[in-house]
Design a protein around this motif. Structure first.
Motif, PDB file in Angstrom:
ATOM      1  N   ALA A   1      31.397  48.487  32.315  1.00  0.00           N
ATOM      2  CA  ALA A   1      31.509  48.732  33.752  1.00  0.00           C
ATOM      3  C   ALA A   1      32.545  49.814  34.053  1.00  0.00           C
ATOM      4  N   ILE A   2      33.661  49.770  33.342  1.00  0.00           N
ATOM      5  CA  ILE A   2      34.708  50.776  33.549  1.00  0.00           C
ATOM      6  C   ILE A   2      34.285  52.117  32.999  1.00  0.00           C
ATOM      7  N   SER A   3      33.625  52.087  31.839  1.00  0.00           N
ATOM      8  CA  SER A   3      33.090  53.281  31.177  1.00  0.00           C
ATOM      9  C   SER A   3      34.158  54.362  31.037  1.00  0.00           C
ATOM     10  N   GLU A   4      33.882  55.574  31.516  1.00  0.00           N
ATOM     11  CA  GLU A   4      34.796  56.695  31.322  1.00  0.00           C
ATOM     12  C   GLU A   4      35.751  56.902  32.493  1.00  0.00           C
ATOM     13  N   SER A   5      35.814  55.937  33.412  1.00  0.00           N
ATOM     14  CA  SER A   5      36.699  56.081  34.562  1.00  0.00           C
ATOM     15  C   SER A   5      38.160  56.092  34.140  1.00  0.00           C
ATOM     16  N   ASN A   6      39.001  56.685  34.964  1.00  0.00           N
ATOM     17  CA  ASN A   6      40.436  56.721  34.692  1.00  0.00           C
ATOM     18  C   ASN A   6      41.159  55.466  35.152  1.00  0.00           C
ATOM     19  N   THR A   7      40.457  54.585  35.876  1.00  0.00           N
ATOM     20  CA  THR A   7      41.027  53.308  36.309  1.00  0.00           C
ATOM     21  C   THR A   7      39.970  52.229  36.158  1.00  0.00           C
ATOM     22  N   ALA A   8      40.365  50.984  36.428  1.00  0.00           N
ATOM     23  CA  ALA A   8      39.422  49.863  36.347  1.00  0.00           C
ATOM     24  C   ALA A   8      38.578  49.732  37.606  1.00  0.00           C
ATOM     25  N   ALA A   9      38.724  50.653  38.561  1.00  0.00           N
ATOM     26  CA  ALA A   9      38.067  50.538  39.861  1.00  0.00           C
ATOM     27  C   ALA A   9      36.561  50.264  39.795  1.00  0.00           C
ATOM     28  N   PRO A  10      35.790  50.869  38.865  1.00  0.00           N
ATOM     29  CA  PRO A  10      34.350  50.606  38.869  1.00  0.00           C
ATOM     30  C   PRO A  10      33.983  49.145  38.609  1.00  0.00           C
ATOM     31  N   ALA A  11      34.897  48.377  38.012  1.00  0.00           N
ATOM     32  CA  ALA A  11      34.621  46.961  37.742  1.00  0.00           C
ATOM     33  C   ALA A  11      35.220  46.050  38.798  1.00  0.00           C
ATOM     34  N   ILE A  12      35.851  46.628  39.820  1.00  0.00           N
ATOM     35  CA  ILE A  12      36.508  45.846  40.865  1.00  0.00           C
ATOM     36  C   ILE A  12      35.768  46.056  42.187  1.00  0.00           C
ATOM     37  N   ALA A  13      35.303  44.971  42.782  1.00  0.00           N
ATOM     38  CA  ALA A  13      34.525  45.063  44.016  1.00  0.00           C
ATOM     39  C   ALA A  13      35.310  44.508  45.195  1.00  0.00           C
ATOM     40  N   TYR A  14      34.924  44.943  46.387  1.00  0.00           N
ATOM     41  CA  TYR A  14      35.415  44.345  47.629  1.00  0.00           C
ATOM     42  C   TYR A  14      34.499  43.182  47.992  1.00  0.00           C
ATOM     43  N   VAL A  15      35.080  42.065  48.414  1.00  0.00           N
ATOM     44  CA  VAL A  15      34.260  40.951  48.895  1.00  0.00           C
ATOM     45  C   VAL A  15      33.623  41.341  50.224  1.00  0.00           C
ATOM     46  N   VAL A  16      34.444  41.838  51.127  1.00  0.00           N
ATOM     47  CA  VAL A  16      33.991  42.276  52.439  1.00  0.00           C
ATOM     48  C   VAL A  16      34.234  43.773  52.543  1.00  0.00           C
ATOM     49  N   ASN A  17      33.289  44.478  53.125  1.00  0.00           N
ATOM     50  CA  ASN A  17      33.444  45.917  53.296  1.00  0.00           C
ATOM     51  C   ASN A  17      34.807  46.211  53.925  1.00  0.00           C
ATOM     52  N   PRO A  18      35.656  47.022  53.274  1.00  0.00           N
ATOM     53  CA  PRO A  18      37.016  47.263  53.789  1.00  0.00           C
ATOM     54  C   PRO A  18      37.035  47.885  55.167  1.00  0.00           C
ATOM     55  N   ARG A  19      35.952  48.529  55.573  1.00  0.00           N
ATOM     56  CA  ARG A  19      35.900  49.092  56.921  1.00  0.00           C
ATOM     57  C   ARG A  19      35.875  47.996  57.987  1.00  0.00           C
ATOM     58  N   ASN A  20      35.474  46.801  57.551  1.00  0.00           N
ATOM     59  CA  ASN A  20      35.399  45.689  58.494  1.00  0.00           C
ATOM     60  C   ASN A  20      36.605  44.760  58.403  1.00  0.00           C
ATOM     61  N   VAL A  21      37.640  45.207  57.710  1.00  0.00           N
ATOM     62  CA  VAL A  21      38.842  44.402  57.515  1.00  0.00           C
ATOM     63  C   VAL A  21      40.004  45.077  58.239  1.00  0.00           C
ATOM     64  N   GLY A  22      40.858  44.303  58.857  1.00  0.00           N
ATOM     65  CA  GLY A  22      42.022  44.862  59.530  1.00  0.00           C
ATOM     66  C   GLY A  22      42.942  45.583  58.575  1.00  0.00           C
ATOM     67  N   SER A  23      43.729  46.498  59.103  1.00  0.00           N
ATOM     68  CA  SER A  23      44.606  47.327  58.266  1.00  0.00           C
ATOM     69  C   SER A  23      45.596  46.500  57.459  1.00  0.00           C
ATOM     70  N   SER A  24      46.001  45.314  57.969  1.00  0.00           N
ATOM     71  CA  SER A  24      46.985  44.499  57.258  1.00  0.00           C
ATOM     72  C   SER A  24      46.438  43.936  55.962  1.00  0.00           C
ATOM     73  N   ARG A  25      45.101  43.877  55.826  1.00  0.00           N
ATOM     74  CA  ARG A  25      44.518  43.323  54.598  1.00  0.00           C
ATOM     75  C   ARG A  25      43.596  44.309  53.888  1.00  0.00           C
ATOM     76  N   ARG A  26      43.710  45.559  54.233  1.00  0.00           N
ATOM     77  CA  ARG A  26      42.826  46.557  53.632  1.00  0.00           C
ATOM     78  C   ARG A  26      43.079  46.698  52.129  1.00  0.00           C
ATOM     79  N   LEU A  27      44.325  46.485  51.708  1.00  0.00           N
ATOM     80  CA  LEU A  27      44.659  46.596  50.288  1.00  0.00           C
ATOM     81  C   LEU A  27      44.826  45.232  49.625  1.00  0.00           C
ATOM     82  N   SER A  28      44.518  44.171  50.326  1.00  0.00           N
ATOM     83  CA  SER A  28      44.788  42.824  49.819  1.00  0.00           C
ATOM     84  C   SER A  28      43.937  42.462  48.615  1.00  0.00           C
TER      85      SER A  28
END
Length: 543
Positions: A426-453
């Protein structure tokens, strides 16, 4: 936009002409140039390259008038007359300053330039405190008349005269190429300087090391390289590709604790050659990776909190390749304590943290090594990272992700466990683990206080699920999964059945509040077990 109206002309200056121009005030340094940054070793290597006939790079000079002024060039200070054709140094100041000072008698007062030529072994060395007939100061050996006076003073070394005059000739006649710009505004020249010094990518230390010790050219297909070490470990352990500089530091750490030492003389003592060092370094690094994965619970290089930890482990396993269970437990406690403390107690420097800990590894006692490692990271002010902020490229974020991986995350559709090779794919050739990490809820629909939670992030090793819209996967129980198995799947992602109900009812705020609390508690329990530290109870997270 300003530009050069006339192309630079190519020229060649021998060292004799170049330093004479510097001493006469015909060479000036523009105001935008940085000061002299070279150390004595840099100056010594320049002269060594000249005598050996190696290229030393080209100069870029700006030909324009210069007013009468007091000129400072390294340790030299002199009054320069006005001239219509001064050469202003756009690129090459370090080399010109080194030559002008080391070859001038006044430059010998500055330790950076106080060099001499040793006739015994043909090497440039620091000038000795007391005279030695066979060690000739550079200002003397550069001047033919002075060299003749030197040999007249010390007739017992007459048989070295030919060697000395040969060096004199090489120094004086060595050609240095240059480009000379005869038109252009100061802004244009400053732009050229900025581009030459900042736009290109500098060679990494590992690239320099690989170039210095390339190995047998006729056996390149079978010679072990830094790149091949990283590839081989990735193939065997599915750990991801370790960056070249970390591999180099690991190789150096096995051979000595100071991984920042000068790499230009790494194998001068002849005790171990390049191929043996690479092979032994690879073996120790592989043992370190196995420990990180199997004992410390870090499945992939991009979930490793800090790269320097792998370097320290390589040195440990190089000297103690087969520690017992108790030693491994202690080493695991050190690993996670060092990860939690991070490099910040070492003046915020990962290099400082690495050196402080590689030096704790004794080559004579494993017990002393483990005690030293534990002591250096033992602090009373340790704390659990805050799950309100998770970035996949930060040490704290990687610690949080490792705690989530320890839950044994499972596929919400099939209930299959995400095994380590699947994470690596899943991570493959990426420079971070981000490709294997998903958001439960679309971050656009989350308040700024929990955007990075971390309450809104989970490990999902599958390219088949949209990374920003996986809430639907946990909202509805698949028909082929029983209640207990579904609850086990949810628990593997720090969720409960009631929380899944909140997602189904679009009660996003309540869901994130509860999951943040569970993720923080899980992180605390994970680190308490791994570190052997007792962390304070987690305070309820507020909006």
């Amino acid at each position: 936009m300003s530009s050069l109206k006339e192309r630079p002309t190519a020229a060649t200056f021998d060292v004799e002409t170049l330093v004479a121009a510097a001493w006469n005030g015909e060479i000036r340094v523009p105001h935008f140039q940085r000061g002299f940054r070279w150390a004595r070793e840099d100056v010594r290597r320049l002269f060594d390259s000249i005598v050996k006939g190696y290229p030393v790079g080209s100069l870029l000079l700006w030909e324009r008038p210069a007013a009468e002024q007091r000129v400072s060039l390294g340790a030299l200070h002199f009054d320069a007359p006005a001239t219509d054709v001064a050469q202003w140094v756009v690129d090459g100041q370090q080399r010109i300053t080194a030559l002008a000072n080391a070859l001038h008698p006044s430059g010998q007062s500055d330790q950076r330039f106080a060099l001499s030529y040793n006739l015994r072994n043909g090497a440039f060395i620091s000038s000795p405190p007391s005279p030695d007939p066979l060690i000739i100061p550079l200002p003397v050996i550069f001047d033919l008349q002075q060299i003749l006076k030197w040999f007249a003073k010390y007739p017992e070394i007459a048989h070295y005269l030919d060697d000395a005059t040969a060096v004199t000739k090489r120094l004086r006649q060595f050609p240095i190429p240059a480009y000379v710009v005869k038109q252009g505004s100061p802004d244009v020249l400053q732009d050229i300087f900025d581009r030459m010094n900042n736009y290109g990518k500098r060679l990494k230390r590992a690239e320099v090391f690989s170039a210095l010790y390339a190995g047998d050219e006729s056996k390149q297909d079978e010679t072990l390289t830094i790149e091949r070490i990283g590839h081989g470990i990735n193939v065997e352990r599915q750990f991801g590709t370790i960056d070249d500089d970390t591999i180099l530091r690991a190789i150096l750490a096995r051979r000595g604790p100071d991984v920042t030492r000068d790499i230009h003389h790494e194998f001068d003592n002849g005790e171990e050659d390049r191929d043996a060092a690479y092979k032994a370094g690879e073996e120790a690094l592989l043992r370190a990776v196995k420990f990180v994965q199997d004992k410390a619970g870090v499945p992939h290089f991009h979930l490793l909190p800090y790269r320097f930890l792998l370097v320290v482990l390589t040195r440990f396993f190089a000297h103690y390749p087969d520690p017992g269970p108790e030693a491994l437990d202690t080493l695991r406690r050190w690993f996670w304590r060092a990860a939690v403390v991070g490099p910040y107690i070492f003046r915020g420097s990962a290099t400082g943290a690495m050196k402080a800990q590689t030096y704790k590894i004794s080559t004579h006692s494993m017990a002393d090594s483990l005690t030293g490692l534990i002591d250096v990271v033992e602090r009373s002010d340790h704390s659990v990272p805050n799950v309100a902020r998770l970035r996949t490229n930060e040490g704290a974020g990687k610690i949080i992700l490792c705690s989530l991986w320890a839950l044994g995350p499972r596929d919400p559709l099939t209930a299959d466990s995400f095994e380590q090779p699947r994470l690596a794919r899943a991570i493959s050739e990426s420079n971070t683990a981000a490709p294997a990490i998903a958001y439960v809820v679309n971050p656009r629909n989350v308040g700024s206080s929990r955007r990075l939670s971390a309450g809104n992030r989970l490990i999902l090793c599958s390219g088949s699920h949209p990374v920003n819209e996986v809430d639907i996967l946990f909202s509805i129980q698949p028909v082929h999964l029983g209640d207990l198995e579904w609850e086990s799947v949810l628990a593997s992602h720090a969720m409960t059945r009631s929380m899944a109900g909140l997602l189904a009812a679009s009660k996003t705020v309540e869901f994130l509040q509860q999951r943040e609390q569970i993720v923080q508690g899980n992180l605390q329990n994970f680190l308490s077990e791994m570190c052997g530290w007792k962390f304070d109870a987690v305070e309820p997270l507020q909006d």
